[in-house]
Design a protein around this motif. Structure first.
Motif, PDB file in Angstrom:
ATOM      1  N   TYR A   1     -15.342 -22.008 -10.289  1.00 14.70           N
ATOM      2  CA  TYR A   1     -15.724 -21.135  -9.194  1.00 14.70           C
ATOM      3  C   TYR A   1     -14.949 -20.272  -8.416  1.00 14.70           C
ATOM      4  CZ  TYR A   1     -19.347 -24.483 -10.629  1.00 14.70           C
ATOM      5  OH  TYR A   1     -20.250 -25.335 -11.586  1.00 14.70           O
ATOM      6  N   TRP A   2     -13.617 -20.492  -8.627  1.00 17.28           N
ATOM      7  CA  TRP A   2     -12.657 -19.685  -8.048  1.00 17.28           C
ATOM      8  C   TRP A   2     -12.587 -18.216  -8.805  1.00 17.28           C
ATOM      9  CZ3 TRP A   2     -10.647 -21.842  -3.676  1.00 17.28           C
ATOM     10  CH2 TRP A   2      -9.987 -21.044  -2.759  1.00 17.28           C
ATOM     11  N   HIS A   3     -13.457 -17.224  -8.305  1.00 11.64           N
ATOM     12  CA  HIS A   3     -13.397 -16.111  -8.991  1.00 11.64           C
ATOM     13  C   HIS A   3     -12.471 -15.139  -9.034  1.00 11.64           C
ATOM     14  CE1 HIS A   3     -17.461 -17.949  -8.734  1.00 11.64           C
ATOM     15  NE2 HIS A   3     -17.453 -17.214  -9.863  1.00 11.64           N
TER      16      HIS A   3
ATOM     17  N   GLY B   1     -13.961 -21.207  -4.747  1.00 13.05           N
ATOM     18  CA  GLY B   1     -14.809 -22.406  -4.889  1.00 13.05           C
ATOM     19  C   GLY B   1     -14.162 -23.259  -5.994  1.00 13.05           C
ATOM     20  N   TRP B   2     -13.661 -24.404  -5.642  1.00 11.73           N
ATOM     21  CA  TRP B   2     -13.329 -25.587  -6.727  1.00 11.73           C
ATOM     22  C   TRP B   2     -14.983 -26.151  -7.051  1.00 11.73           C
ATOM     23  CZ3 TRP B   2      -8.315 -28.655  -6.016  1.00 11.73           C
ATOM     24  CH2 TRP B   2      -7.314 -27.657  -5.916  1.00 11.73           C
ATOM     25  N   VAL B   3     -14.905 -27.015  -7.910  1.00  8.24           N
ATOM     26  CA  VAL B   3     -16.181 -27.683  -8.521  1.00  8.24           C
ATOM     27  C   VAL B   3     -16.894 -28.255  -7.281  1.00  8.24           C
ATOM     28  CG1 VAL B   3     -17.096 -29.606  -9.729  1.00  8.24           C
ATOM     29  CG2 VAL B   3     -15.348 -28.075 -10.894  1.00  8.24           C
TER      30      VAL B   3
ATOM     31  N   GLU C   1       3.261 -20.624 -14.312  1.00  6.52           N
ATOM     32  CA  GLU C   1       3.591 -21.517 -13.369  1.00  6.52           C
ATOM     33  C   GLU C   1       2.923 -23.110 -13.464  1.00  6.52           C
ATOM     34  OE1 GLU C   1       1.561 -19.394 -12.851  1.00  6.52           O
ATOM     35  OE2 GLU C   1       0.014 -19.419 -11.275  1.00  6.52           O
ATOM     36  N   PHE C   2       1.964 -23.179 -14.115  1.00  4.35           N
ATOM     37  CA  PHE C   2       1.157 -24.372 -14.360  1.00  4.35           C
ATOM     38  C   PHE C   2       1.340 -25.032 -15.822  1.00  4.35           C
ATOM     39  CE2 PHE C   2      -1.381 -22.692 -10.746  1.00  4.35           C
ATOM     40  CZ  PHE C   2      -0.740 -23.166  -9.839  1.00  4.35           C
ATOM     41  N   ALA C   3       2.505 -24.670 -16.601  1.00  4.88           N
ATOM     42  CA  ALA C   3       2.271 -24.758 -18.125  1.00  4.88           C
ATOM     43  C   ALA C   3       3.321 -25.559 -18.555  1.00  4.88           C
ATOM     44  CB  ALA C   3       2.419 -23.240 -18.659  1.00  4.88           C
TER      45      ALA C   3
ATOM     46  N   TYR D   1       3.043 -14.607  -0.157  1.00  2.84           N
ATOM     47  CA  TYR D   1       1.974 -15.147   0.414  1.00  2.84           C
ATOM     48  C   TYR D   1       0.728 -15.210  -0.420  1.00  2.84           C
ATOM     49  CZ  TYR D   1      -1.613 -16.510   3.897  1.00  2.84           C
ATOM     50  OH  TYR D   1      -2.603 -16.915   4.779  1.00  2.84           O
ATOM     51  N   ASP D   2      -0.102 -16.262  -0.484  1.00  2.00           N
ATOM     52  CA  ASP D   2      -1.327 -15.987  -1.260  1.00  2.00           C
ATOM     53  C   ASP D   2      -2.439 -15.775   0.148  1.00  2.00           C
ATOM     54  OD1 ASP D   2       0.246 -16.619  -3.152  1.00  2.00           O
ATOM     55  OD2 ASP D   2      -0.325 -18.852  -3.480  1.00  2.00           O
ATOM     56  N   SER D   3      -3.159 -14.901   0.015  1.00  2.00           N
ATOM     57  CA  SER D   3      -4.195 -14.396   0.787  1.00  2.00           C
ATOM     58  C   SER D   3      -5.610 -14.474   0.456  1.00  2.00           C
ATOM     59  CB  SER D   3      -3.790 -12.903   1.323  1.00  2.00           C
ATOM     60  OG  SER D   3      -4.523 -12.614   2.721  1.00  2.00           O
ATOM     61  N   TYR D   4      -6.246 -15.449   1.243  1.00  2.00           N
ATOM     62  CA  TYR D   4      -7.601 -15.681   0.986  1.00  2.00           C
ATOM     63  C   TYR D   4      -8.450 -15.651   2.278  1.00  2.00           C
ATOM     64  CZ  TYR D   4      -6.163 -17.143  -3.797  1.00  2.00           C
ATOM     65  OH  TYR D   4      -5.625 -17.480  -4.938  1.00  2.00           O
ATOM     66  N   PRO D   5      -8.496 -14.363   2.681  1.00  2.00           N
ATOM     67  CA  PRO D   5      -9.369 -14.341   4.106  1.00  2.00           C
ATOM     68  C   PRO D   5     -10.480 -14.873   4.301  1.00  2.00           C
ATOM     69  CG  PRO D   5      -8.379 -12.278   3.278  1.00  2.00           C
ATOM     70  CD  PRO D   5      -8.213 -13.071   1.994  1.00  2.00           C
TER      71      PRO D   5
HETATM   72  C1  GAL Z   1      -3.834 -21.277  -4.688  1.00  2.00           C
HETATM   73  C2  GAL Z   1      -3.092 -21.553  -5.829  1.00  2.00           C
HETATM   74  C3  GAL Z   1      -3.846 -21.239  -6.964  1.00  2.00           C
HETATM   75  C4  GAL Z   1      -5.362 -21.506  -7.073  1.00  2.00           C
HETATM   76  C5  GAL Z   1      -5.824 -20.855  -6.007  1.00  2.00           C
HETATM   77  C6  GAL Z   1      -7.324 -21.048  -5.873  1.00  2.00           C
HETATM   78  O1  GAL Z   1      -3.936 -22.060  -3.484  1.00  2.00           O
HETATM   79  O2  GAL Z   1      -1.993 -21.092  -5.751  1.00  2.00           O
HETATM   80  O3  GAL Z   1      -3.028 -21.852  -8.200  1.00  2.00           O
HETATM   81  O4  GAL Z   1      -5.454 -22.955  -7.074  1.00  2.00           O
HETATM   82  O5  GAL Z   1      -5.353 -21.171  -4.840  1.00  2.00           O
HETATM   83  O6  GAL Z   1      -7.642 -22.371  -5.515  1.00  2.00           O
END
Ligand code: GAL
Length: 689
Positions: A366-368, A321-323, A45-47, A273-277
């Motif tokens: 840092y996004w593990h 975590g991003w930079v 998806e990012f290539a 959905y992208d779930s990051y609680p």
């Molecule tokens: C989502 C995104 C991923 C990655 C992840 C962590 O929003 O779809 O590509 O960026 O967050 O930041």
């Protein structure tokens, strides 16, 4: 067209970026995925820069090899169209594809989603890469589905390039036909804003007092962004339907200024959905007694309103975590598993972790992922293996089952988008929605979100015995009729303050509050005030009911006070204000109508007041007869094939004591539970009813 409607059952998997790793690692990675019980991966998806290194020259070799290797290990693949990350050559050659901020600053290459959704050349280039990919990979045996773009409107959800202003004018011409009609809709008589030429019309631009555009324009702008994002996605969806009709199509949300319900209905097989609680634990939450990661269940319920069964395309599997931002704590042992079951408890049938291994370069170091840079097995890998084993055993039984709830919190896009700008109702809806959600969560009353849309039918509303529509400032006449029919047919409907006073353009009706809802509720608003600064909130006093033995309890009434006037004979006053110059005046009313009833609450809800209404309506947990749970445990129900599966999720870092007065089969451990039992910290149980 036949849509699959539901994701393939019980698939566990992971997002994988073959382009980030030496090819010599792929086979080992795929073999270990299989060992963990994973069966599906997402890639590509990012290539774009790899797939089309220069305009018109396509190179699929790397992904051919990656797909072959995945296939050799029996893994299925979801391919992403790479349109969220256009290559440098593209924006260098076609700068008109770039997005621009409202202040006129052009966004440049170097991150992602720096392009607009309207520039004709960009749309064409997106269509071409989609077509080439689909034609190339259509017969690959590993591929089973497609993700359009990535998180539409995530990094940014506003667009002000020249192409957007031009497309907006066309959109307005189609909607209003004439400038006279546009001037009327936007109330341009106010402050001499009248347009005399279409070329004077723009999306919102910088204004004298910063960020103060015409509110009616601001609302139309969001509708336009949603429509142009839908059109952007549709171009790809149409190509995929044509070339890969044997594959399913989805995309991952859920982001601003996009009608994800329409997107799903018109273009997708199901929503993802992208779930990051962990996001809800880092915001410096000022709320008392916050629900933290359990708050994600509210968003998962919104996702379920789009697709009753959905896919989690990215499930948090480590610290985020991003930079330079979004830094999060690591999930404690058990939390990654808890969050996985939180998704499943709310309707996910397919879950992919983000990501296999933490990136060693770029903004997301840092996004593990499940693995750290060193690639050694760690506790997250072991936890994933446990989940893989469990879902291997029970996944098929749960997949496809539908969530059960008899109460829904109602939302709609018009009020959501108008409320972003209008501080006299927008923030209240979020606050009240949260209050109701918390009250129901802590009482173990499963609840849904229902989006009221122009196509919503009475039958859809009647699936719920109670609807809470906290502050629908915008209410059309036909919506008021539909809601009246719902009540007459037996539904219980609950409104809060600021209901019914605007039309769909955002004009205020020249009617007593609550405007379109006055006839239904049998009340009007006699007086009102924003509660702010020196104007302190006074509580409301509930008129005692026989069960309350004269205990005239007080609860909070925040943010806004409407002093209600009873207009219809059959209205009863449930609570009055307990102070200020409107002491003793009605604050909460209730009216029986037909087979149902309607409540009006003259303020913004608090968990306490929502709880009191639930008590007065005698609404309890559907499991109250046989199950006692502490408030830290969430209950959801999924039903189908004559069975109900009760998910119990312990969000606390301490054991929870639960009591079952009837023995029940427990699915995860394959045992029968009865009497007093303990749920370990972050542990999950699934009872079969
Ligand atoms: C989502 C995104 C991923 C990655 C992840 C962590 O929003 O779809 O590509 O960026 O967050 O930041």
């Amino acid at each position: 067209m036949t849509r699959t409607q539901v994701p393939p059952p019980s698939m566990l998997g992971v997002c994988y970026y073959p382009e980030h790793w030496p090819e010599a690692m792929w086979n080992d990675d795929f073999a270990r995925m299989k060992e963990l019980g994973f069966s599906i991966i997402r890639m590509a998806e990012f290539a774009w820069a790899i797939l089309e290194p220069e305009e018109g020259r396509y190179d699929f070799a790397l992904f051919d090899r990656a797909l072959d290797a995945a296939h050799a290990h029996g893994l299925k693949v979801i391919l992403g169209t790479p349109t969220a990350t256009p290559p440098a050559w593209l924006t260098q050659k076609y700068p008109e594809a770039l997005n621009v901020t409202r202040d006129g600053v052009t966004l440049h290459h170097g991150m992602r989603q720096h392009t607009n959704h309207t520039s004709p050349i960009f749309l064409e280039l997106c269509a071409r890469i989609t077509r080439e990919m689909a034609a190339h990979f259509r017969s690959h045996p590993a591929v089973i589905g497609w993700q359009i773009d990535n998180e539409l409107n995530c990094e940014i959800s506003v667009y002000y390039s020249e192409a957007d202003h031009a497309a907006f004018r066309l959109w307005l011409q189609a909607k209003y036909g004439t400038l006279e009609a546009l001037n009327e809709a936007w109330g341009t008589v106010f402050w001499s804003q009248t347009y005399t030429d279409w070329q004077q019309v723009y999306l919102t631009r910088p204004t004298a007092a910063p960020g103060q555009p015409n509110p009616h324009l601001a609302l139309d702008e969001k509708r336009f962004i949603s429509d142009s994002t839908l059109a952007f996605a549709k171009r790809q969806a149409d190509i995929l339907r044509e070339l890969v009709p044997h594959h399913w199509i989805t995309t991952n949300g859920l982001f601003g200024h996009l009608d994800s319900h329409r997107l799903t209905e018109e273009q997708l097989d199901f929503f993802s959905y992208d779930s990051y609680p962990q996001f809800s634990t880092i915001g410096g939450d000022t709320e008392e007694d916050p629900l933290l990661d359990r708050n994600w269940s509210l968003t998962l319920s919104a996702v379920r309103s789009i697709s009753p069964n959905f896919c989690i395309m990215e499930q948090q599997s480590g610290a985020g975590g991003w930079v330079n931002r979004m830094d999060m704590p690591s999930p404690r042992p058990g939390q990654m598993r808890l969050w996985t079951y939180q998704s499943i408890a709310h309707g996910a049938d397919m879950v992919l972790y983000f990501r296999w291994r933490t990136a060693t370069v770029g903004n997301e170091i840092y996004w593990h992922g499940i693995h750290d840079y060193d690639n050694r097995p760690n506790r997250r890998v072991r936890e994933a293996a446990q989940i893989g084993q469990e879902l291997g055993r029970i996944g098929e039984r749960i997949a496809g089952k539908k969530n059960q709830a008899s109460i829904a919190i109602v939302r709609d896009y018009d009020n959501e988008w108008d409320g972003e700008y209008d501080i006299w109702h927008g923030p209240f809806s979020w606050q009240s929605g949260k209050a109701w959600f918390k009250a129901m969560q802590r009482r173990h009353i499963p609840n849904d979100i229902l989006y009221l849309r122009p196509t919503t039918t009475l039958a859809e509303l009647l699936r719920y015995s109670v609807l809470v529509y906290p502050h629908p400032a915008i209410m059309r006449e036909d919506t008021a009729h539909l809601l009246t029919d719902y009540v007459k047919a037996g539904g219980t409907l609950i409104f809060g303050c600021r209901t019914g006073y605007k039309d769909e353009r955002g004009h205020c009706y020249m009617l007593p509050f609550p405007g379109q809802a006055a006839a239904l509720t049998g009340i009007t608003v006699d007086d009102f005030t924003r509660i702010k600064g020196t104007r302190k909130p006074v509580p409301i006093r509930w008129v005692s009911s026989p069960e309350e033995n004269g205990n005239q309890a007080l609860t909070r009434a925040d943010e806004f006070h409407e002093v209600l006037r009873v207009e219809a004979e059959d209205v009863t006053v449930e609570a009055v204000y307990a102070g200020d110059y409107y002491e003793g005046q009605p604050a909460v009313t209730r009216r029986g109508l037909g087979e149902g009833e309607v409540w009006y609450f003259g303020a913004v809800f608090h968990e306490e007041s929502a709880g009191r209404i639930l008590d007065r309506l005698n609404i309890h947990s559907p499991a109250a007869d046989w199950l006692r749970l502490p408030s830290t445990v969430e209950l959801t129900l999924r039903e189908g094939d004559g069975r109900t599966y009760a998910f119990l999720l312990n969000y606390a870092n301490e054991p929870a004591r639960i009591t079952l007065t009837e023995p029940k089969e427990e699915l995860l451990r394959g045992e029968v539970l009865s009497g007093e039992c303990e749920l370990a910290p972050y542990d999950v149980r699934i009872l079969v009813l």
